[in-house]
Scaffold this active site. Structure first.
Site, PDB file in Angstrom:
ATOM      1  N   SER A  35       0.836  -1.203   0.000  1.00 27.06           N
ATOM      2  CA  SER A  35       0.000   0.000   0.000  1.00 27.06           C
ATOM      3  C   SER A  35       0.867   1.247   0.000  1.00 27.06           C
ATOM      4  O   SER A  35       2.079   1.187   0.205  1.00 27.06           O
ATOM      5  CB  SER A  35      -0.894   0.009   1.231  1.00 27.06           C
ATOM      6  OG  SER A  35      -0.121   0.350   2.366  1.00 27.06           O
ATOM      7  N   LYS A  36       0.209   2.362  -0.198  1.00 26.84           N
ATOM      8  CA  LYS A  36       0.897   3.644  -0.218  1.00 26.84           C
ATOM      9  C   LYS A  36       1.642   3.878   1.098  1.00 26.84           C
ATOM     10  O   LYS A  36       2.748   4.379   1.114  1.00 26.84           O
ATOM     11  CB  LYS A  36      -0.152   4.736  -0.443  1.00 26.84           C
ATOM     12  CG  LYS A  36       0.382   6.130  -0.465  1.00 26.84           C
ATOM     13  CD  LYS A  36      -0.695   7.076  -0.882  1.00 26.84           C
ATOM     14  CE  LYS A  36      -0.825   8.300  -0.009  1.00 26.84           C
ATOM     15  NZ  LYS A  36       0.354   8.804   0.634  1.00 26.84           N
ATOM     16  N   ARG A  37       1.001   3.441   2.176  1.00 28.79           N
ATOM     17  CA  ARG A  37       1.630   3.644   3.490  1.00 28.79           C
ATOM     18  C   ARG A  37       2.960   2.902   3.622  1.00 28.79           C
ATOM     19  O   ARG A  37       3.891   3.392   4.249  1.00 28.79           O
ATOM     20  CB  ARG A  37       0.686   3.223   4.604  1.00 28.79           C
ATOM     21  CG  ARG A  37      -0.234   4.338   5.055  1.00 28.79           C
ATOM     22  CD  ARG A  37      -0.862   3.967   6.370  1.00 28.79           C
ATOM     23  NE  ARG A  37      -1.425   2.624   6.300  1.00 28.79           N
ATOM     24  CZ  ARG A  37      -2.688   2.357   5.962  1.00 28.79           C
ATOM     25  NH1 ARG A  37      -3.500   3.336   5.704  1.00 28.79           N
ATOM     26  NH2 ARG A  37      -3.123   1.117   5.883  1.00 28.79           N
ATOM     27  N   GLY A  79       5.038   2.380   1.299  1.00 32.11           N
ATOM     28  CA  GLY A  79       6.008   3.184   0.557  1.00 32.11           C
ATOM     29  C   GLY A  79       6.542   4.304   1.431  1.00 32.11           C
ATOM     30  O   GLY A  79       7.746   4.511   1.542  1.00 32.11           O
TER      31      GLY A  79
END
Ligand code: GLU
Length: 513
Positions: free
Chosen positions: A267-269, A271
């Site tokens: 997920s973006k988190r 990253g």
């Protein structure tokens, strides 16, 4: 394959494209090109509430950056357009098909208000149903065209009462289809709900629009993320109910991209937490202004990014790791796409970039390096291209990204500071004297090539019974200002004799002061 292969990438413009989305686009592209087919970009924007300005442009720019150029689609033209669902809706096609399904008994109008739906869910929860659904059982006690009289339905519609159209799921039917990656997928229709296929705002839902468009755009293969697998049975039924079973595309649901530790979907988190981009390009959230980093801005080459993505879920069956886009087209097959999730590996991603950097010619690298030099305040006009290319040749072995070659900025300007650690450890009382006599030897070299410099240097050490460590670090720090780098002899040769001697003199002066 008898029909011309036609595949589509069908993102919704709800935000930036995640790298998983780029991989879906890539696999579609590779499959299409491998079979001499068409790759289509369709924008699925039926959910107006989730529309994010700029997302569509972002998607197109990302595809262009990765060199995955659609043959048809939004921004690319084509004879099956429009390719944006909000525009296709204007033709009335979705409503026509939804009503056809109602007429043929495969769907029905439902007039339930949000309160009534909530009530139904609550009642069922109280009765012990964990996940209440509008389905073959509950539909009988709701307000829809199956329970209301024909007159009432007619008058409600004429009155302009809001309504949706729901699919009428059959009872106890095995719905099955063959997924090209997963094999047979079989689901009993008792486990499926009466999904809304047409909304009160006059828009189709994803399911109806997706099937209608795949049919009308003559899509032969639907290659998409695993999260759409549960929608497969509903789509299969829609093809059947619309009378399009013969034209139904084949399905291939791609495995998830997992976090580096394999623990769940990337997920973006992750990253943000682990310091790598999950988006191809930098994205600025139009509402919050928050910036998410992108592979492009981080200095990744699109070829390296694409190469890495290709191997995230697909394997060529050989040891080969580096593939151009054309080689990927040749080697790709859905049979070699795995069923289980693929772990994203940030180190491997950097490795790919390093490989691509090394593969580039010095001249190509120079073109990419010039803007970095300019940003770093170097007046590039003072140097010829050949010189910059030579610097790239020297620095590229040590770099993963073009901008890391700025480590060699001393090849464009004399140092102003001298690495303190080296000085502290290596600079001795007799160092100035040693360097001065070595300087005279260097000054006497006619052809100031790296080989000659090295020869002279080594001869000097031998004559004076000195070790490398006593001289080289100090000489390096005088010439470059830093304690580490590529071959100092090559650096000196590139700088030329005058500049090398000048730097030695200035350095000695400064360090003596
Ligand atoms: N619009 C869907 C998405 O955003 C497309 C799913 C599909 O390819 O059918 O991923």
């Amino acid at each position: 394959m008898d029909k011309k292969v036609r595949v589509r990438f069908a993102p919704s413009p709800t935000g930036p494209l995640h790298m998983g989305g780029v991989r879906t686009a890539l696999y579609n592209y590779l499959f299409a090109k491998k079979h001499g087919g068409d790759f289509i970009l369709r924008i699925e924007d039926t959910d107006q509430t989730r529309y994010v300005p700029g997302a569509e442009e972002y998607i197109i720019e990302s595809l262009k950056w990765c060199n995955l150029i659609p043959d048809e689609g939004v921004g690319f033209g084509g004879e099956y357009g429009p390719y944006r669902q909000s525009e296709r809706k204007e033709t009335g096609m979705y409503r026509t098909y939804a009503e056809q399904l109602v007429e043929n008994g495969y769907a029905y109008y439902a007039f339930d208000t949000p309160e009534e739906l909530e009530q139904m869910r609550e009642n069922l929860k109280k009765a012990g149903v964990a996940a209440p659904q509008y389905n073959a059982v509950t539909r009988n006690s709701m307000k829809n065209s199956l329970t209301l009289s024909a007159e009432e339905v007619k008058s409600r519609i004429e009155n302009g009462d809001p309504y949706v159209i729901r699919i009428k799921m059959p009872r106890n039917e095995e719905v099955k289809f063959k997924d090209l990656i997963r094999g047979w997928v079989v689901v009993n229709s008792n486990n499926l709900d009466d999904k809304v296929i047409f909304k009160a705002d006059g828009m189709p839902t994803y399911h109806l629009a997706n099937v209608v468009d795949d049919y009308s755009m003559k899509i032969t293969h639907v290659i998409r993320g695993e999260e759409w697998l549960p929608s497969g049975p509903l789509h299969v039924l829609l093809y059947k109910y619309l009378g399009w079973e013969e034209e139904m595309p084949q399905f291939a649901h791609l495995p998830l991209i997992l976090k580096p530790d394999g623990n769940g979907k990337l997920s973006k988190r992750d990253g943000d937490r682990l310091g790598f981009p999950v988006f191809p390009l930098e994205w600025k959230d139009p509402k919050s202004g928050e910036i998410s980093s992108g592979y492009r801005e981080k200095g990744y080459f699109p070829e390296a990014f694409v190469n890495m993505l290709a191997l995230l879920g697909w394997n060529p069956g050989t040891e080969q790791e580096l593939f151009t886009l054309d080689e990927l087209v040749q080697a790709f097959s859905l049979e070699r796409v795995g069923k289980s999730g693929a772990k994203f590996d940030p180190d491997k991603t950097r490795w790919f970039n390093q490989q691509y950097l090394r593969k580039k010619s010095n001249e190509e690298l120079a073109e990419l390096f010039i803007p970095e030099l300019e940003k770093a305040g170097i007046d590039v006009a003072k140097f010829d291209k050949e010189y910059i290319a030579k610097v790239c040749g020297l620095m590229k072995e040590r770099a993963t990204f073009v901008r890391e070659m700025l480590e060699g900025i001393y090849l464009f300007k004399a140092p102003e500071n001298y690495d303190e650690k080296t000085i502290r450890k290596k600079w001795k009382e007799n160092t100035p004297e040693i360097i001065k006599s070595l300087r005279e030897k260097l000054a006497a070299i006619d052809d100031f090539s790296s080989e000659n410099i090295e020869k002279t240097f080594k001869a000097y050490l031998e004559e004076n019974n000195l070790g490398f460590g006593a001289v080289l670090p100090n000489l390096r720090v005088l010439i470059t200002g830093v304690g580490m780098g590529p071959s100092l002899f090559e650096i000196c040769a590139l700088l030329g004799k005058d500049e090398t001697l000048k730097r030695i003199d200035t350095g000695l002066e400064k360090l003596a002061a």
